[in-house]
Design a protein around this motif. Sequence first.
Motif, PDB file in Angstrom:
ATOM      1  N   ALA A 151     -28.845  31.251  23.752  1.00 11.24           N
ATOM      2  CA  ALA A 151     -28.963  29.891  23.089  1.00 11.24           C
ATOM      3  C   ALA A 151     -27.806  30.079  21.819  1.00 11.24           C
ATOM      4  CB  ALA A 151     -30.097  29.757  22.398  1.00 11.24           C
ATOM      5  N   LEU A 152     -27.746  31.046  21.339  1.00 18.74           N
ATOM      6  CA  LEU A 152     -26.529  30.999  20.078  1.00 18.74           C
ATOM      7  C   LEU A 152     -25.095  31.079  20.808  1.00 18.74           C
ATOM      8  CD1 LEU A 152     -28.201  33.834  17.859  1.00 18.74           C
ATOM      9  CD2 LEU A 152     -27.935  31.304  17.594  1.00 18.74           C
ATOM     10  N   ALA A 186     -34.121  23.428  24.222  1.00 20.37           N
ATOM     11  CA  ALA A 186     -33.115  23.630  23.443  1.00 20.37           C
ATOM     12  C   ALA A 186     -34.089  23.841  22.265  1.00 20.37           C
ATOM     13  CB  ALA A 186     -32.410  22.638  22.820  1.00 20.37           C
ATOM     14  N   ARG A 237     -24.412  29.498  23.912  1.00 18.40           N
ATOM     15  CA  ARG A 237     -24.315  28.301  24.516  1.00 18.40           C
ATOM     16  C   ARG A 237     -23.736  27.307  23.389  1.00 18.40           C
ATOM     17  NH1 ARG A 237     -28.965  27.729  25.950  1.00 18.40           N
ATOM     18  NH2 ARG A 237     -28.942  29.186  27.685  1.00 18.40           N
ATOM     19  N   ARG A 238     -24.599  27.468  22.106  1.00 20.61           N
ATOM     20  CA  ARG A 238     -24.107  26.497  20.879  1.00 20.61           C
ATOM     21  C   ARG A 238     -22.805  26.629  20.460  1.00 20.61           C
ATOM     22  NH1 ARG A 238     -28.271  27.436  16.944  1.00 20.61           N
ATOM     23  NH2 ARG A 238     -29.653  27.844  18.408  1.00 20.61           N
ATOM     24  N   GLU A 239     -22.271  28.166  20.445  1.00 24.04           N
ATOM     25  CA  GLU A 239     -20.980  28.509  19.907  1.00 24.04           C
ATOM     26  C   GLU A 239     -19.970  27.775  20.837  1.00 24.04           C
ATOM     27  OE1 GLU A 239     -20.774  32.530  19.387  1.00 24.04           O
ATOM     28  OE2 GLU A 239     -21.974  32.575  17.580  1.00 24.04           O
ATOM     29  N   ARG A 283     -33.768  27.644  19.839  1.00 23.13           N
ATOM     30  CA  ARG A 283     -33.448  27.674  18.684  1.00 23.13           C
ATOM     31  C   ARG A 283     -34.599  28.601  17.707  1.00 23.13           C
ATOM     32  NH1 ARG A 283     -32.401  22.048  16.212  1.00 23.13           N
ATOM     33  NH2 ARG A 283     -33.192  21.762  18.232  1.00 23.13           N
ATOM     34  N   ASP A 321     -20.446  25.374  23.032  1.00 28.10           N
ATOM     35  CA  ASP A 321     -20.308  23.925  23.068  1.00 28.10           C
ATOM     36  C   ASP A 321     -19.670  23.302  21.852  1.00 28.10           C
ATOM     37  OD1 ASP A 321     -21.733  23.805  25.412  1.00 28.10           O
ATOM     38  OD2 ASP A 321     -23.778  23.370  24.379  1.00 28.10           O
ATOM     39  N   ALA A 322     -19.653  24.152  20.557  1.00 27.32           N
ATOM     40  CA  ALA A 322     -19.135  23.668  19.325  1.00 27.32           C
ATOM     41  C   ALA A 322     -17.453  23.730  19.730  1.00 27.32           C
ATOM     42  CB  ALA A 322     -19.441  24.410  18.363  1.00 27.32           C
TER      43      ALA A 322
END
Length: 83
Positions: A70-71, A59, A73-75, A63, A77-78
Amino acid sequence: MTQLVAGVALMVVAPITAPLPGPAATFLFAGGLVLVLRNSHYARVRFARAKRRFPKIGALLDRVMRRPSALRRRERDAARVDL
């Protein structure tokens, strides 16, 4: 092929420049890693396996390298947390 060779060269030069003052070695290694990952299927598979084995380090690397996956995936998960 040229970018792959350049990426490997940057990764090899990074430890040599490590004793110099400043973060040059870190940037050289990260740049080399990005070039290698973009141009080698074998490296992408090995990187994905390493990320699964060490998720915290994976992770952090995602980043730092600002990987589009990764961006996304982060969106994603949010959005799950908001539900």
